[in-house]
Design a protein around this motif. Structure first.
Motif, mmCIF file in Angstrom:
data_model
loop_
_atom_site.group_PDB
_atom_site.id
_atom_site.type_symbol
_atom_site.label_atom_id
_atom_site.label_comp_id
_atom_site.label_asym_id
_atom_site.label_seq_id
_atom_site.Cartn_x
_atom_site.Cartn_y
_atom_site.Cartn_z
ATOM 1 N N ALA A 156 0.829 -1.210 0.000
ATOM 2 C CA ALA A 156 0.000 0.000 0.000
ATOM 3 C C ALA A 156 0.858 1.253 0.000
ATOM 4 C CB ALA A 156 -0.932 0.007 1.210
ATOM 5 N N GLU A 157 2.022 1.194 0.610
ATOM 6 C CA GLU A 157 2.915 2.348 0.638
ATOM 7 C C GLU A 157 3.332 2.756 -0.767
ATOM 8 O OE1 GLU A 157 3.902 4.300 3.128
ATOM 9 O OE2 GLU A 157 2.596 3.193 4.491
ATOM 10 N N LEU A 158 3.382 1.795 -1.683
ATOM 11 C CA LEU A 158 3.707 2.104 -3.071
ATOM 12 C C LEU A 158 2.459 2.486 -3.845
ATOM 13 C CD1 LEU A 158 6.065 0.159 -2.039
ATOM 14 C CD2 LEU A 158 6.268 -0.547 -4.418
ATOM 15 N N ARG A 159 1.429 1.676 -3.752
ATOM 16 C CA ARG A 159 0.295 1.795 -4.657
ATOM 17 C C ARG A 159 -0.579 3.002 -4.395
ATOM 18 N NH1 ARG A 159 -2.914 -3.654 -5.501
ATOM 19 N NH2 ARG A 159 -4.182 -2.082 -6.560
ATOM 20 N N MET A 160 -0.634 3.487 -3.170
ATOM 21 C CA MET A 160 -1.552 4.600 -2.916
ATOM 22 C C MET A 160 -0.998 5.950 -3.361
ATOM 23 S SD MET A 160 -1.649 4.993 1.200
ATOM 24 C CE MET A 160 -0.176 5.141 2.213
ATOM 25 N N ARG A 161 0.251 5.987 -3.776
ATOM 26 C CA ARG A 161 0.821 7.222 -4.326
ATOM 27 C C ARG A 161 1.026 7.013 -5.822
ATOM 28 N NH1 ARG A 161 2.898 6.244 0.674
ATOM 29 N NH2 ARG A 161 2.662 7.952 2.183
ATOM 30 N N LYS A 162 0.131 7.587 -6.608
ATOM 31 C CA LYS A 162 0.140 7.351 -8.043
ATOM 32 C C LYS A 162 1.182 8.219 -8.742
ATOM 33 C CE LYS A 162 -3.520 4.793 -7.361
ATOM 34 N NZ LYS A 162 -3.831 4.284 -6.006
ATOM 35 N N ASP A 163 1.849 7.628 -9.753
ATOM 36 C CA ASP A 163 2.756 8.425 -10.575
ATOM 37 C C ASP A 163 1.941 9.120 -11.664
ATOM 38 O OD1 ASP A 163 2.365 6.595 -12.751
ATOM 39 O OD2 ASP A 163 3.958 5.315 -11.980
ATOM 40 N N SER A 164 2.611 9.937 -12.476
ATOM 41 C CA SER A 164 1.894 10.751 -13.459
ATOM 42 C C SER A 164 1.158 9.903 -14.483
ATOM 43 C CB SER A 164 2.872 11.702 -14.156
ATOM 44 O OG SER A 164 3.902 10.975 -14.810
ATOM 45 N N ALA A 165 1.726 8.760 -14.872
ATOM 46 C CA ALA A 165 1.055 7.886 -15.838
ATOM 47 C C ALA A 165 -0.221 7.291 -15.238
ATOM 48 C CB ALA A 165 1.996 6.776 -16.293
ATOM 49 N N GLU A 166 -0.175 6.928 -13.954
ATOM 50 C CA GLU A 166 -1.367 6.387 -13.303
ATOM 51 C C GLU A 166 -2.446 7.456 -13.174
ATOM 52 O OE1 GLU A 166 -0.367 3.056 -10.170
ATOM 53 O OE2 GLU A 166 1.012 4.738 -9.889
ATOM 54 N N VAL A 167 -2.056 8.658 -12.809
ATOM 55 C CA VAL A 167 -3.031 9.751 -12.712
ATOM 56 C C VAL A 167 -3.676 10.003 -14.071
ATOM 57 C CG1 VAL A 167 -3.338 12.216 -12.243
ATOM 58 C CG2 VAL A 167 -1.919 10.824 -10.718
ATOM 59 N N ALA A 168 -2.878 9.928 -15.131
ATOM 60 C CA ALA A 168 -3.422 10.126 -16.475
ATOM 61 C C ALA A 168 -4.476 9.070 -16.785
ATOM 62 C CB ALA A 168 -2.306 10.085 -17.506
ATOM 63 N N GLU A 169 -4.253 7.830 -16.375
ATOM 64 C CA GLU A 169 -5.245 6.775 -16.599
ATOM 65 C C GLU A 169 -6.503 7.005 -15.773
ATOM 66 O OE1 GLU A 169 -5.196 4.328 -18.912
ATOM 67 O OE2 GLU A 169 -3.419 5.430 -19.595
ATOM 68 N N LEU A 170 -6.342 7.442 -14.538
ATOM 69 C CA LEU A 170 -7.506 7.741 -13.712
ATOM 70 C C LEU A 170 -8.295 8.910 -14.294
ATOM 71 C CD1 LEU A 170 -6.008 7.351 -10.120
ATOM 72 C CD2 LEU A 170 -7.717 5.871 -11.206
ATOM 73 N N ARG A 171 -7.594 9.863 -14.874
ATOM 74 C CA ARG A 171 -8.266 10.994 -15.516
ATOM 75 C C ARG A 171 -9.081 10.523 -16.724
ATOM 76 N NH1 ARG A 171 -4.103 14.045 -15.789
ATOM 77 N NH2 ARG A 171 -4.467 15.210 -13.851
ATOM 78 N N LYS A 172 -8.525 9.592 -17.506
ATOM 79 C CA LYS A 172 -9.265 9.026 -18.646
ATOM 80 C C LYS A 172 -10.494 8.265 -18.155
ATOM 81 C CE LYS A 172 -5.158 8.311 -21.575
ATOM 82 N NZ LYS A 172 -4.269 7.260 -22.151
ATOM 83 N N ALA A 173 -10.318 7.500 -17.093
ATOM 84 C CA ALA A 173 -11.434 6.730 -16.558
ATOM 85 C C ALA A 173 -12.542 7.657 -16.066
ATOM 86 C CB ALA A 173 -10.953 5.824 -15.424
ATOM 87 N N ALA A 174 -12.165 8.740 -15.399
ATOM 88 C CA ALA A 174 -13.159 9.696 -14.907
ATOM 89 C C ALA A 174 -13.912 10.347 -16.059
ATOM 90 C CB ALA A 174 -12.469 10.759 -14.048
ATOM 91 N N ALA A 175 -13.192 10.703 -17.124
ATOM 92 C CA ALA A 175 -13.850 11.309 -18.283
ATOM 93 C C ALA A 175 -14.818 10.327 -18.930
ATOM 94 C CB ALA A 175 -12.795 11.777 -19.293
ATOM 95 N N ALA A 176 -14.440 9.047 -18.968
ATOM 96 C CA ALA A 176 -15.306 8.036 -19.566
ATOM 97 C C ALA A 176 -16.594 7.864 -18.769
ATOM 98 C CB ALA A 176 -14.556 6.708 -19.683
ATOM 99 N N ILE A 177 -16.492 7.818 -17.436
ATOM 100 C CA ILE A 177 -17.713 7.637 -16.641
ATOM 101 C C ILE A 177 -18.533 8.914 -16.625
ATOM 102 C CG2 ILE A 177 -17.039 8.283 -14.278
ATOM 103 C CD1 ILE A 177 -18.766 5.012 -15.374
ATOM 104 N N ASP A 178 -17.898 10.070 -16.757
ATOM 105 C CA ASP A 178 -18.650 11.320 -16.900
ATOM 106 C C ASP A 178 -19.522 11.289 -18.150
ATOM 107 O OD1 ASP A 178 -17.627 12.426 -14.595
ATOM 108 O OD2 ASP A 178 -16.333 13.894 -15.595
ATOM 109 N N ARG A 179 -18.998 10.692 -19.223
ATOM 110 C CA ARG A 179 -19.787 10.612 -20.456
ATOM 111 C C ARG A 179 -21.018 9.732 -20.268
ATOM 112 N NH1 ARG A 179 -14.489 10.281 -22.664
ATOM 113 N NH2 ARG A 179 -14.662 8.021 -23.026
ATOM 114 N N VAL A 180 -20.904 8.717 -19.405
ATOM 115 C CA VAL A 180 -22.066 7.884 -19.114
ATOM 116 C C VAL A 180 -23.096 8.689 -18.329
ATOM 117 C CG1 VAL A 180 -22.897 5.764 -18.049
ATOM 118 C CG2 VAL A 180 -20.647 5.800 -19.146
ATOM 119 N N HIS A 181 -22.657 9.410 -17.308
ATOM 120 C CA HIS A 181 -23.608 10.232 -16.541
ATOM 121 C C HIS A 181 -24.269 11.277 -17.435
ATOM 122 C CE1 HIS A 181 -23.636 9.013 -12.351
ATOM 123 N NE2 HIS A 181 -22.331 8.802 -12.392
ATOM 124 N N ALA A 182 -23.552 11.766 -18.442
ATOM 125 C CA ALA A 182 -24.132 12.752 -19.357
ATOM 126 C C ALA A 182 -25.298 12.177 -20.155
ATOM 127 C CB ALA A 182 -23.053 13.278 -20.303
#
Length: 373
Positions: free
Chosen positions: A141-167
């Motif tokens: 958990a000490e590693l995984r809970m701190r996301k690097d920039s590539a992981e944040v970019a993937e989470l940002r894509k995932a958030a945009a995708a689910i936002d499109r569903v809510h739309a």
């Protein structure tokens, strides 16, 4: 996401160092999100043992990936040579736990991943009887809970995708349809908008919205119903979305719904604004809970304010009272207070937040007002 070998090497090194810091001599990691994080392997566990054997820093044993021989061809694309990881195979006539014992050297304390099947836990215990076992969750958990920039970019894509569903809720969520019908269409939309599957679909209409983990039912949605829609799933890279919005369907909601909803909206906003490096996980929970409790609805806020998210929908850090963990840049988690009035209706607002260098970033962008569809 094809993780570069140099990043995987860094993760393996950090896991080894973190194991030493936790006084663990050996990590044993079976298939799941922990192994995917460390080696980029997307596979499932089964009765045949597959595991990464990783010694803590300061121990001489080289890392090894133990796999059944019939599974070895599936590992051909892994950069094991670049990572210095030996591929060790076994057949059905071999004892894989004895093989791990031979690779392990002489450890005194071994950490196994939290999701390891019991048959493998006991198999290792039988072959390493003098070795204490503990969970690897606190180490990894000490590693995984701190996301690097590539992981944040993937989470940002995932958030945009689910936002499109809510739309698309205006076309999907209508009076006269059942929760199950709406949920099936939402599941299809989740995949259509870029996820590999719908990991969960909650459509809680009217009194069902007062159950935070209500799934789907044959209840027919009526005009004026308040409906909680909590949905999410993984992208191809494994990183997840999770977003909740609350809607009124077909007509203006009756009574004091809007007044109570404004309390919830203020609580969610306060918690999001409190996110910054150095703040504690429990302080984010308190920011939301104080507003809801002050308005007289503390007993109706029945769960923690949030959970970490990444390769798992729920992972550390947990945003809950009693968790004094200080937030640091790169941590990603939900902020999702709720108010649930038994037998009447419920409401929840959920966004994914990432801790930045000087505050927090909301990854979800859909309106948080109570929208009448």
């Amino acid at each position: 996401m094809n993780v570069p070998a140099e990043l995987l090497a860094q993760r393996l090194r950090r896991a080894s160092e973190e194991a030493a810091r936790h006084d663990v001599d050996l990590l044993v990691v079976t298939p799941g999100t922990d192994l995917r994080y460390l080696l980029g392997i997307e596979t499932s566990t089964h009765e045949r043992l597959t595991c990464l054997v990783l010694a803590a820093a300061g121990h001489r044993a080289p890392p090894a990936l133990v796999v059944p021989r019939l599974e070895a061809p599936g590992m051909a694309d892994l950069p094991l040579d670049e990572l210095g990881v030996e591929l060790v195979t076994w057949t059905d006539s071999d004892d894989p736990y004895l093989l791990v014992s031979d690779l392990a050297g002489v450890p005194s304390r071994m950490a196994v991943v939290d999701s390891m099947a019991a048959r493998h836990v006991f198999g290792l215990r039988d072959r390493l009887p003098g070795v204490g076992q503990t969970l690897a969750g606190p180490v990894l958990a000490e590693l995984r809970m701190r996301k690097d920039s590539a992981e944040v970019a993937e989470l940002r894509k995932a958030a945009a995708a689910i936002d499109r569903v809510h739309a698309r809720m205006g076309e999907l969520l209508r009076p006269g349809r059942t929760e199950a019908q709406v949920g099936a269409d939402i599941a299809d939309a989740i995949v259509a908008e870029g996820h590999t599957e719908a990991a969960f679909v909650i459509v809680g209409s009217g009194p069902n919205g007062a159950s935070p983990h209500h799934d789907l039912s044959d209840r027919v949605i009526k005009p004026g119903d308040v409906v909680v829609v909590d949905i999410g799933g993984p992208l191809r890279t494994g990183y997840n979305s999770d977003c909740t919005r609350t809607y009124a369907v077909g007509a203006e909601p009756a009574g004091d719904v809007r007044e109570i909803y404004q309390v919830l909206q203020a609580a969610q906003e306060a918690a999001c604004q409190a996110v910054r490096p150095g703040a504690t996980a429990e302080s984010i929970d308190a920011a939301a809970r104080h507003i809801i409790t002050s308005a007289g609805f503390g007993e109706q806020f029945v769960h923690r304010t949030g959970h970490g998210i990444g390769l798992d929908v729920h992972e550390e850090p947990y945003i809950v009272g009693g968790n004094a963990l200080e937030l640091t840049e790169g941590m990603a988690f939900s902020v999702e207070p709720g108010i649930y009035l038994d037998g009447q209706w419920g409401a929840r607002i959920e966004d994914i937040m990432v801790v930045t260098g000087d505050g927090g970033e909301r990854l979800n962008g859909r309106p948080r007002d109570l929208v009448v569809l």
